[in-house]
Design a protein around this motif. Structure first.
Motif, PDB file in Angstrom:
ATOM      1  N   PHE A 146       0.822  -1.209   0.000  1.00 54.11           N
ATOM      2  CA  PHE A 146       0.000   0.000   0.000  1.00 54.11           C
ATOM      3  C   PHE A 146       0.858   1.262   0.000  1.00 54.11           C
ATOM      4  O   PHE A 146       0.357   2.364  -0.076  1.00 54.11           O
ATOM      5  CB  PHE A 146      -0.917  -0.020   1.229  1.00 54.11           C
ATOM      6  N   GLY A 147       2.177   1.100   0.088  1.00 56.49           N
ATOM      7  CA  GLY A 147       3.057   2.258   0.146  1.00 56.49           C
ATOM      8  C   GLY A 147       3.345   2.680   1.575  1.00 56.49           C
ATOM      9  O   GLY A 147       2.963   2.007   2.536  1.00 56.49           O
ATOM     10  N   LYS A 148       4.014   3.810   1.723  1.00 58.75           N
ATOM     11  CA  LYS A 148       4.447   4.287   3.040  1.00 58.75           C
ATOM     12  C   LYS A 148       3.328   5.072   3.709  1.00 58.75           C
ATOM     13  O   LYS A 148       2.748   5.987   3.132  1.00 58.75           O
ATOM     14  CB  LYS A 148       5.674   5.170   2.889  1.00 58.75           C
ATOM     15  N   VAL A 149       3.064   4.742   4.942  1.00 58.80           N
ATOM     16  CA  VAL A 149       2.032   5.429   5.726  1.00 58.80           C
ATOM     17  C   VAL A 149       2.666   5.955   7.011  1.00 58.80           C
ATOM     18  O   VAL A 149       3.410   5.231   7.680  1.00 58.80           O
ATOM     19  CB  VAL A 149       0.865   4.485   6.090  1.00 58.80           C
ATOM     20  N   LEU A 150       2.395   7.205   7.340  1.00 59.58           N
ATOM     21  CA  LEU A 150       2.858   7.788   8.596  1.00 59.58           C
ATOM     22  C   LEU A 150       1.666   8.098   9.487  1.00 59.58           C
ATOM     23  O   LEU A 150       0.623   8.553   9.005  1.00 59.58           O
ATOM     24  CB  LEU A 150       3.636   9.089   8.333  1.00 59.58           C
ATOM     25  N   LYS A 151       1.824   7.841  10.769  1.00 58.97           N
ATOM     26  CA  LYS A 151       0.790   8.222  11.737  1.00 58.97           C
ATOM     27  C   LYS A 151       1.174   9.574  12.323  1.00 58.97           C
ATOM     28  O   LYS A 151       2.257   9.740  12.885  1.00 58.97           O
ATOM     29  CB  LYS A 151       0.681   7.184  12.850  1.00 58.97           C
ATOM     30  N   LEU A 152       0.268  10.537  12.181  1.00 59.25           N
ATOM     31  CA  LEU A 152       0.527  11.897  12.647  1.00 59.25           C
ATOM     32  C   LEU A 152      -0.116  12.131  14.008  1.00 59.25           C
ATOM     33  O   LEU A 152      -0.847  11.290  14.520  1.00 59.25           O
ATOM     34  CB  LEU A 152      -0.016  12.896  11.625  1.00 59.25           C
ATOM     35  N   ARG A 153       0.165  13.286  14.569  1.00 59.56           N
ATOM     36  CA  ARG A 153      -0.444  13.630  15.849  1.00 59.56           C
ATOM     37  C   ARG A 153      -1.964  13.625  15.725  1.00 59.56           C
ATOM     38  O   ARG A 153      -2.515  14.114  14.743  1.00 59.56           O
ATOM     39  CB  ARG A 153       0.005  15.028  16.291  1.00 59.56           C
ATOM     40  N   ASP A 187      -8.917  12.587  16.337  1.00 62.66           N
ATOM     41  CA  ASP A 187      -8.684  11.160  16.167  1.00 62.66           C
ATOM     42  C   ASP A 187      -7.299  11.012  15.575  1.00 62.66           C
ATOM     43  O   ASP A 187      -6.650  11.997  15.225  1.00 62.66           O
ATOM     44  CB  ASP A 187      -9.741  10.572  15.209  1.00 62.66           C
ATOM     45  N   ASN A 188      -6.796   9.776  15.465  1.00 59.30           N
ATOM     46  CA  ASN A 188      -5.518   9.567  14.806  1.00 59.30           C
ATOM     47  C   ASN A 188      -5.614   9.956  13.333  1.00 59.30           C
ATOM     48  O   ASN A 188      -6.616   9.690  12.673  1.00 59.30           O
ATOM     49  CB  ASN A 188      -5.085   8.096  14.907  1.00 59.30           C
ATOM     50  N   TRP A 189      -4.556  10.582  12.835  1.00 65.66           N
ATOM     51  CA  TRP A 189      -4.492  10.971  11.434  1.00 65.66           C
ATOM     52  C   TRP A 189      -3.329  10.256  10.775  1.00 65.66           C
ATOM     53  O   TRP A 189      -2.292  10.017  11.407  1.00 65.66           O
ATOM     54  CB  TRP A 189      -4.335  12.485  11.293  1.00 65.66           C
ATOM     55  N   PHE A 190      -3.503   9.929   9.495  1.00 69.15           N
ATOM     56  CA  PHE A 190      -2.487   9.219   8.745  1.00 69.15           C
ATOM     57  C   PHE A 190      -2.280   9.917   7.411  1.00 69.15           C
ATOM     58  O   PHE A 190      -3.177  10.585   6.896  1.00 69.15           O
ATOM     59  CB  PHE A 190      -2.914   7.771   8.492  1.00 69.15           C
ATOM     60  N   VAL A 191      -1.078   9.736   6.867  1.00 62.08           N
ATOM     61  CA  VAL A 191      -0.787  10.306   5.558  1.00 62.08           C
ATOM     62  C   VAL A 191       0.041   9.308   4.768  1.00 62.08           C
ATOM     63  O   VAL A 191       0.919   8.636   5.307  1.00 62.08           O
ATOM     64  CB  VAL A 191      -0.051  11.660   5.679  1.00 62.08           C
ATOM     65  N   ARG A 192      -0.269   9.179   3.495  1.00 58.25           N
ATOM     66  CA  ARG A 192       0.532   8.356   2.596  1.00 58.25           C
ATOM     67  C   ARG A 192       1.498   9.260   1.855  1.00 58.25           C
ATOM     68  O   ARG A 192       1.126  10.357   1.410  1.00 58.25           O
ATOM     69  CB  ARG A 192      -0.352   7.631   1.581  1.00 58.25           C
ATOM     70  N   TYR A 199      -1.790  -2.972  11.542  1.00 55.88           N
ATOM     71  CA  TYR A 199      -0.601  -2.220  11.129  1.00 55.88           C
ATOM     72  C   TYR A 199      -0.754  -0.733  11.464  1.00 55.88           C
ATOM     73  O   TYR A 199       0.168  -0.096  11.996  1.00 55.88           O
ATOM     74  CB  TYR A 199      -0.386  -2.420   9.629  1.00 55.88           C
ATOM     75  N   LEU A 200      -1.922  -0.176  11.182  1.00 55.70           N
ATOM     76  CA  LEU A 200      -2.166   1.227  11.505  1.00 55.70           C
ATOM     77  C   LEU A 200      -2.117   1.458  13.013  1.00 55.70           C
ATOM     78  O   LEU A 200      -1.554   2.450  13.489  1.00 55.70           O
ATOM     79  CB  LEU A 200      -3.523   1.670  10.958  1.00 55.70           C
ATOM     80  N   ARG A 201      -2.704   0.530  13.759  1.00 54.76           N
ATOM     81  CA  ARG A 201      -2.747   0.669  15.218  1.00 54.76           C
ATOM     82  C   ARG A 201      -1.342   0.679  15.808  1.00 54.76           C
ATOM     83  O   ARG A 201      -1.051   1.437  16.742  1.00 54.76           O
ATOM     84  CB  ARG A 201      -3.552  -0.478  15.810  1.00 54.76           C
ATOM     85  N   ASP A 202      -0.447  -0.142  15.255  1.00 55.41           N
ATOM     86  CA  ASP A 202       0.883  -0.311  15.838  1.00 55.41           C
ATOM     87  C   ASP A 202       1.920   0.661  15.296  1.00 55.41           C
ATOM     88  O   ASP A 202       3.071   0.656  15.747  1.00 55.41           O
ATOM     89  CB  ASP A 202       1.381  -1.748  15.604  1.00 55.41           C
ATOM     90  N   LEU A 203       1.535   1.496  14.315  1.00 51.88           N
ATOM     91  CA  LEU A 203       2.492   2.465  13.784  1.00 51.88           C
ATOM     92  C   LEU A 203       2.909   3.444  14.882  1.00 51.88           C
ATOM     93  O   LEU A 203       2.075   3.941  15.635  1.00 51.88           O
ATOM     94  CB  LEU A 203       1.872   3.260  12.644  1.00 51.88           C
ATOM     95  N   PRO A 204       4.215   3.766  14.986  1.00 55.06           N
ATOM     96  CA  PRO A 204       4.617   4.810  15.942  1.00 55.06           C
ATOM     97  C   PRO A 204       4.191   6.178  15.423  1.00 55.06           C
ATOM     98  O   PRO A 204       4.108   6.404  14.216  1.00 55.06           O
ATOM     99  CB  PRO A 204       6.141   4.682  15.958  1.00 55.06           C
TER     100      PRO A 204
END
Length: 217
Positions: free
Chosen positions: A98-105, A109-114, A160-165
């Motif tokens: 799915f490519g690189k995903v970052l978990k943001l502040r 709610d939790n926010w993510f960006v590809r 995977y999303l849950r465990d992302l730092p």
């Protein structure tokens, strides 16, 4: 209602399709006047009776097929399992990138960006429901080649999303965005790179709406 439940419901329906009578009349009436006019013009040009047999190939004609329903809301049609989609489940679990995903502040709610290899944003920052939805949409071909794999792929991506730092990133805003708060955010944080950790909590949703690129620290 999880994506897995939606998909399971759809697959169950595909196992028991409802055959339509080709001589079923079409009822061309809708609030969507543009679509109605386009269909009516097509029917008039063809000059044939407004039944399914004659016009099944017209785009969006399925909107205007009136199915017979019982008082309980069930279709009065006999399912035809012989025409159903009943693939043999795959024992092999495919690899999906799915490519690189970052978990943001988190904002509310939790926010993510590809991001791509250069740190450019693919799409825009999204909360978990949307980023998971994008993933589900991306694996439809995988489900066709490996039937049943969605049952493991979707929960695995959720984990995977849950465990992302949580990532602290260097942000750059897009002054050309149409979001109303971009000028205010550029005035406050500058038009160059700034750390996401330096952003005030109440500004996060404005920052996420106007991001141009991010770079991991």
């Amino acid at each position: 209602m999880t994506p897995e439940r939606y998909i399971k419901s759809a697959l169950n329906a595909l196992k028991q399709p409802l055959p339509l009578d080709p001589d079923m009349p079409l009822h061309i009436s809708s609030w969507d006047k543009e679509t109605v006019d386009r269909i009516l013009n097509t029917l008039q040009e063809r000059g044939t009776p407004a039944i399914l047999r004659n016009h099944y190939d017209v785009p969006r004609i399925n909107w205007f097929v009136k199915l017979p329903f019982s008082d309980e809301g069930r279709p009065l049609l006999e399912p035809c399992p012989d025409l159903g989609y009943q693939p043999k489940k795959s024992a092999e679990l495919p690899q999906v990138n799915f490519g690189k995903v970052l978990k943001l502040r988190p904002s509310s709610d939790n926010w993510f960006v590809r991001i791509d290899a250069d740190g450019k944003i693919l799409g825009r920052p999204e909360w978990q429901y949307r980023i998971l939805g994008d993933y589900v949409s991306s694996i439809w071909e995988t489900e066709l080649t490996h039937p049943g794999s969605y049952k493991k792929l979707i929960p695995a991506f959720r984990d995977y999303l849950r465990d992302l730092p949580q990532s602290d990133v260097l942000c750059v805003l897009d002054p050309g965005t149409k979001y109303y708060g971009v000028d205010e955010m550029i005035a406050k944080y500058g038009d160059g790179e700034f750390l996401l950790s330096s952003v005030d909590q109440e500004d996060l949703y404005k920052i996420y709406a106007a991001l141009k690129s991010v770079r991991e620290v």
